[in-house]
Design an enzyme around this catalytic site. Structure first.
Site: not given
Ligand code: GLN
Length: 188
Positions: A79, A169, A171
């Site tokens: 992410c 995610h 995790e």
């Molecule tokens: N939207 C977040 C970003 O741009 C990432 C979201 C996340 O890690 N759950 O950093």
């Protein structure tokens, strides 16, 4: 194996628990001296990439980690971690490590309400649950980048050498398959 988990902001504890549940050692990277020890792999967790990127530089962690990634240390970016690895961000000039030749669109699934779960087949890994939290997706990937998974037609997981970038995610689920696959790269 010893895995360093970047722990300046975001969902790092969940990654540490996964690594430990699989019988390996995880330690937190919070300051420069944490990087004096030897380790076999790096996890860049989810969180807020702008905040993590800023802290990486302020805490003087950026150059050391950048060098390790460029030299081939296995890295799992989830992410916000994927955003840190991306060579380009869609509609944004920001580049953090820029080691993964993909274009990533931030907050691609919506800002607040864009959190959801699904199930998909991931190459080398099998079918697993995917949890998206204000997730980015990969708009395009250069030749040489292996697409590991798509969700709703969008690329959500890639591998480029020892770098794995995923927009969901792993995790936060009970499924350890992604971490097992990452650890297999760290042993190799
Ligand atoms: N939207 C977040 C970003 O741009 C990432 C979201 C996340 O890690 N759950 O950093």
């Amino acid at each position: 194996m010893r895995i360093g988990v970047l722990a300046v902001q975001g969902a790092f504890i969940e990654h540490e628990r996964m690594i430990e549940a699989l019988g390996h050692e995880a330690f937190e990277i919070r300051q420069k001296r944490d990087l004096e020890q030897e380790f076999d792999g790096l996890i860049l967790p989810g969180g807020e990439s702008t905040v993590i990127g800023k802290l990486l530089r302020e805490l003087d962690l950026f150059d050391i980690l950048h060098k390790k990634i460029r030299e081939g240390m296995p890295v799992l970016g989830t992410c916000a971690g994927l955003i840190l690895l991306a060579e380009k961000l869609s509609g944004d000039d920001t580049v953090h490590f820029g080691t993964l030749p993909v274009t990533v669109k931030r907050n691609a699934y919506g800002r607040q309400l864009g959190s959801f779960q699904t199930v998909a087949e991931i190459a080398h890994i099998g079918e697993i649950p995917l949890t998206f939290i204000r997730a980015p997706y990969i708009e395009c990937a250069d030749d040489g980048v292996e697409i590991l998974a798509k969700g709703d037609g969008n690329i959500v997981a890639v591998q480029y050498g020892n770098q794995i970038g995923i927009s969901f995610h792993p995790e936060v689920t009970d499924c350890t398959a992604v971490h097992e696959y990452f650890l297999s790269l760290c042993t190799a």
